[in-house]
Scaffold this active site. Structure first.
Site, PDB file in Angstrom:
ATOM      1  N   GLU A 104       0.743  -1.172   0.064  1.00  0.00           N
ATOM      2  CA  GLU A 104      -0.217  -0.093  -0.030  1.00  0.00           C
ATOM      3  C   GLU A 104       0.744   1.400  -0.055  1.00  0.00           C
ATOM      4  O   GLU A 104       1.975   1.286   0.559  1.00  0.00           O
ATOM      5  CB  GLU A 104      -0.882  -0.008   1.218  1.00  0.00           C
ATOM      6  CG  GLU A 104      -2.150  -1.087   1.236  1.00  0.00           C
ATOM      7  CD  GLU A 104      -2.895  -1.213   2.393  1.00  0.00           C
ATOM      8  OE1 GLU A 104      -3.896  -1.454   2.303  1.00  0.00           O
ATOM      9  OE2 GLU A 104      -2.402  -0.912   3.690  1.00  0.00           O
ATOM     10  N   CYS A 117       3.288   8.564   0.779  1.00  0.00           N
ATOM     11  CA  CYS A 117       3.881   7.783   1.828  1.00  0.00           C
ATOM     12  C   CYS A 117       4.226   6.248   1.088  1.00  0.00           C
ATOM     13  O   CYS A 117       3.208   5.792   0.834  1.00  0.00           O
ATOM     14  CB  CYS A 117       3.050   7.903   2.994  1.00  0.00           C
ATOM     15  SG  CYS A 117       3.338   6.636   4.349  1.00  0.00           S
ATOM     16  N   CYS A 124       6.784  -6.751   6.890  1.00  0.00           N
ATOM     17  CA  CYS A 124       7.891  -6.165   7.570  1.00  0.00           C
ATOM     18  C   CYS A 124       8.401  -7.281   8.421  1.00  0.00           C
ATOM     19  O   CYS A 124       7.476  -7.940   9.022  1.00  0.00           O
ATOM     20  CB  CYS A 124       7.742  -5.048   8.390  1.00  0.00           C
ATOM     21  SG  CYS A 124       9.149  -4.182   9.464  1.00  0.00           S
ATOM     22  N   CYS A 128       6.930  -4.885  15.112  1.00  0.00           N
ATOM     23  CA  CYS A 128       6.824  -4.066  16.409  1.00  0.00           C
ATOM     24  C   CYS A 128       5.246  -4.282  16.924  1.00  0.00           C
ATOM     25  O   CYS A 128       4.224  -4.631  16.086  1.00  0.00           O
ATOM     26  CB  CYS A 128       6.783  -2.521  16.002  1.00  0.00           C
ATOM     27  SG  CYS A 128       8.318  -2.272  15.449  1.00  0.00           S
ATOM     28  N   CYS A 131       2.052  -2.320  15.595  1.00  0.00           N
ATOM     29  CA  CYS A 131       1.954  -1.867  14.204  1.00  0.00           C
ATOM     30  C   CYS A 131       1.200  -2.922  13.167  1.00  0.00           C
ATOM     31  O   CYS A 131       1.727  -4.340  13.262  1.00  0.00           O
ATOM     32  CB  CYS A 131       3.292  -1.637  13.493  1.00  0.00           C
ATOM     33  SG  CYS A 131       3.416  -1.286  11.668  1.00  0.00           S
ATOM     34  N   GLU A 177      10.588  -1.745   6.603  1.00  0.00           N
ATOM     35  CA  GLU A 177      11.548  -0.840   7.291  1.00  0.00           C
ATOM     36  C   GLU A 177      12.818  -0.712   6.068  1.00  0.00           C
ATOM     37  O   GLU A 177      13.523  -1.475   5.571  1.00  0.00           O
ATOM     38  CB  GLU A 177      12.321  -1.858   8.363  1.00  0.00           C
ATOM     39  CG  GLU A 177      13.697  -1.245   8.833  1.00  0.00           C
ATOM     40  CD  GLU A 177      13.614   0.094   9.223  1.00  0.00           C
ATOM     41  OE1 GLU A 177      12.960   0.513  10.158  1.00  0.00           O
ATOM     42  OE2 GLU A 177      14.534   1.019   8.730  1.00  0.00           O
ATOM     43  N   ASN A 307      -2.741   4.933  16.465  1.00  0.00           N
ATOM     44  CA  ASN A 307      -3.820   4.496  15.662  1.00  0.00           C
ATOM     45  C   ASN A 307      -4.507   2.945  16.078  1.00  0.00           C
ATOM     46  O   ASN A 307      -3.164   2.158  15.769  1.00  0.00           O
ATOM     47  CB  ASN A 307      -3.479   4.602  14.309  1.00  0.00           C
ATOM     48  CG  ASN A 307      -3.320   5.882  13.779  1.00  0.00           C
ATOM     49  OD1 ASN A 307      -4.336   6.620  13.893  1.00  0.00           O
ATOM     50  ND2 ASN A 307      -2.159   6.188  13.099  1.00  0.00           N
ATOM     51  N   CYS A 351      -0.728   6.076   9.999  1.00  0.00           N
ATOM     52  CA  CYS A 351       0.547   5.615  10.623  1.00  0.00           C
ATOM     53  C   CYS A 351       0.035   4.276  11.249  1.00  0.00           C
ATOM     54  O   CYS A 351      -0.468   3.979  11.988  1.00  0.00           O
ATOM     55  CB  CYS A 351       1.252   6.232  11.409  1.00  0.00           C
ATOM     56  SG  CYS A 351       1.849   7.873  10.905  1.00  0.00           S
TER      57      CYS A 351
HETATM   58  N1  SAH Z   1       9.534   0.829   9.474  1.00  0.00           N
HETATM   59  C1  SAH Z   1       9.504   2.545   9.453  1.00  0.00           C
HETATM   60  C2  SAH Z   1       8.632   3.108   8.757  1.00  0.00           C
HETATM   61  C3  SAH Z   1       7.338   2.679   8.526  1.00  0.00           C
HETATM   62  S1  SAH Z   1       6.270   2.742   9.817  1.00  0.00           S
HETATM   63  C4  SAH Z   1       9.339   2.909  10.931  1.00  0.00           C
HETATM   64  O1  SAH Z   1       9.119   1.893  11.791  1.00  0.00           O
HETATM   65  O2  SAH Z   1       9.912   3.969  11.374  1.00  0.00           O
HETATM   66  C5  SAH Z   1       5.831   4.787   9.885  1.00  0.00           C
HETATM   67  C6  SAH Z   1       5.579   5.381  11.216  1.00  0.00           C
HETATM   68  O3  SAH Z   1       4.583   4.718  11.821  1.00  0.00           O
HETATM   69  C7  SAH Z   1       6.693   4.806  12.283  1.00  0.00           C
HETATM   70  O4  SAH Z   1       6.899   5.937  13.160  1.00  0.00           O
HETATM   71  C8  SAH Z   1       5.898   3.568  13.237  1.00  0.00           C
HETATM   72  O5  SAH Z   1       6.533   3.661  14.340  1.00  0.00           O
HETATM   73  C9  SAH Z   1       4.585   4.372  13.488  1.00  0.00           C
HETATM   74  N2  SAH Z   1       3.405   3.507  13.549  1.00  0.00           N
HETATM   75  C10 SAH Z   1       3.460   1.985  13.638  1.00  0.00           C
HETATM   76  N3  SAH Z   1       2.358   1.715  14.099  1.00  0.00           N
HETATM   77  C11 SAH Z   1       1.541   2.881  14.611  1.00  0.00           C
HETATM   78  C12 SAH Z   1       0.281   2.978  15.042  1.00  0.00           C
HETATM   79  N4  SAH Z   1      -0.446   1.996  15.332  1.00  0.00           N
HETATM   80  N5  SAH Z   1      -0.002   3.965  15.518  1.00  0.00           N
HETATM   81  C13 SAH Z   1       0.606   5.228  15.310  1.00  0.00           C
HETATM   82  N6  SAH Z   1       1.748   5.070  14.620  1.00  0.00           N
HETATM   83  C14 SAH Z   1       2.394   3.984  14.156  1.00  0.00           C
HETATM   84 FE1  SF4 Z   2       7.934  -2.731  10.469  1.00  0.00          FE
HETATM   85 FE2  SF4 Z   2       7.941   0.216  10.996  1.00  0.00          FE
HETATM   86 FE3  SF4 Z   2       5.912  -1.482  11.658  1.00  0.00          FE
HETATM   87 FE4  SF4 Z   2       7.792  -1.591  13.144  1.00  0.00          FE
HETATM   88  S1  SF4 Z   2       6.761   0.299  12.949  1.00  0.00           S
HETATM   89  S2  SF4 Z   2       6.708  -3.416  12.245  1.00  0.00           S
HETATM   90  S3  SF4 Z   2       9.577  -1.511  11.743  1.00  0.00           S
HETATM   91  S4  SF4 Z   2       6.763  -1.036   9.597  1.00  0.00           S
END
Ligand code: SAH
Ligand code: SF4
Length: 364
Positions: A104, A117, A124, A128, A131, A177, A307, A351
């Site tokens: 996406e 974006c 990934c 995390c 996420c 990532e 989120n 995000c």
């Molecule tokens: N993998 C990279 C880039 C993609 S994520 C990274 O982790 O930085 C883009 C952003 O969204 C990152 O800052 C991530 O930590 C954040 N993110 C992930 N899950 C989220 C959520 N549920 N609510 C808000 N931000 C979130």
């Molecule tokens: Fe991957 Fe970034 Fe999501 Fe962590 S926050 S699982 S590094 S996409």
């Protein structure tokens, strides 16, 4: 040498694909076809400037060259599977790549100023806990052409809709990532930034990383002075390792050391991303811990409204009062910050919500 019997060799490689070629690679292709080098610049202008992806439509090239190109350099574009529009104007696109993988991208509109974006991986590997992308697992890295392709396809849609001159910014904050797919991500950035290609300014390109230390060290020496965002989300190792398993491999001491190196070498200010999760990382005391951790780095802190994702019903967004208290602590500490406005949450485009319906690996 490619072996046509081997499934791995039958997959698209970066070299096969028009959108993965650098300007120099296009010049070499032209040389190989007995054409002058400036033809490469013309082709790049068609693709990156006019968003024309069909060689037959490149009317400044001879007919014979157009035909030879069709047989020489494959032009593969992401196929649009779904286009959703949020109440706030944010759009989310689901793309399918040539092997069936799906990712996406999101297009944000700030009053005619547009940010793309884009994704760097299918899924990934870093898992995390908060996420959606992280719950998918990892299928593969995207090629430079698949990364650039998301941007160009979105920009073409903006142009076709008569919505103005195009896209102004690109952020690597989609799925994946970026610093675990460093080579292809850097190559895609070179194409987006190159004056003969998309010519997008370095200040308009942002990489967001969960804290891949060797990648940050490489970025400190990267020839394009782009912007760097770090997904911090916790100010101590105990909590961060629980939220982001990658912290066990690159703990905060190493991460901060890499950030200091980056700051020293580039002089660039770093943005810290911090998703506010109710009762988990939003105590004012954690703002103090963060300030101590990042002492001397002069970071810019982006507080992201957490989120919710269906896989973690136990995690909730911090209520307004707790966000205010956290902000008050940051102000007292003289740390510059903003509370990011939430965009696209109603279509799961905010995000951390990208999950490509179900990200698929290659169709075999
Ligand atoms: N993998 C990279 C880039 C993609 S994520 C990274 O982790 O930085 C883009 C952003 O969204 C990152 O800052 C991530 O930590 C954040 N993110 C992930 N899950 C989220 C959520 N549920 N609510 C808000 N931000 C979130
Ligand atoms: Fe991957 Fe970034 Fe999501 Fe962590 S926050 S699982 S590094 S996409």
């Amino acid at each position: 040498m490619k072996n046509p019997e081997s499934p791995a060799d039958n997959l698209l490689t970066a070299e096969d694909d028009a959108l993965s070629l650098s300007c120099d690679a296009w010049r070499r292709v032209m040389e190989g076809l007995g054409e002058p080098r400036f033809r490469a610049d013309q082709i790049c202008q068609w693709i990156y400037g006019h968003k024309v992806f069909d060689y037959h439509e490149m009317s400044s090239l001879s007919k014979s060259l157009r035909e030879r190109l069709c047989g020489t350099v494959l032009m593969t574009l992401p196929i649009l599977i779904q286009d959703r529009r949020s109440r706030d104007g944010t759009r989310k696109y689901l793309w399918q790549m040539a092997d069936g993988s799906r990712v996406e991208s999101v297009l944000l509109d700030h009053g005619g100023h547009r940010t793309a974006c884009i994704s760097s991986q299918v899924g990934c590997p870093l898992a995390c806990t908060f996420c959606a992308t992280g719950t998918l697992g990892f299928a593969r890295n995207l090629t430079p052409g698949e990364i650039v392709g998301q941007f160009l396809m979105m920009e073409r849609r903006v142009l076709d809709a008569g919505l103005g001159p195009g896209i102004n910014n690109v952020v690597f904050m989609g799925m994946g990532e970026p610093l675990l797919n460093e080579r292809n991500v850097f190559e895609s950035i070179r194409a987006l930034n190159h004056p003969k290609m998309r010519n997008l300014g370095a200040r308009h390109i942002t990489i967001s990383t969960s804290g891949i230390v060797p990648g940050i060290e490489d970025l400190a020496d990267f020839e394009i002075p782009l912007r760097l965002s770090i997904s911090l989300h916790a100010p101590n190792d105990e909590l961060r390792s629980r939220l982001m398993p990658i912290n066990r491999k690159y703990p905060l001491s190493r991460l901060v050391e890499a950030l200091r190196l980056y700051r020293r070498r580039t002089g660039e200010r770093i943005t810290i991303e911090y998703a506010m999760i109710d009762g988990v990382n939003d105590a004012p005391q954690m703002a103090y811990e963060m300030a101590a951790l990042l002492d001397g780095l002069d970071p810019y802190v982006n507080l992201i409204p957490y989120n919710p994702i269906p896989m973690r019903p136990d995690l909730r967004r911090s209520p307004e009062g707790r966000v205010k208290a956290f902000c008050a602590a940051l102000s007292e500490l003289h740390i510059e910050f903003e509370v990011r406005k939430e965009r696209g949450a109603d279509i799961m485009a905010a995000c951390g919500q990208l999950a490509a319906v179900k990200a698929q690996g290659p169709v075999r």
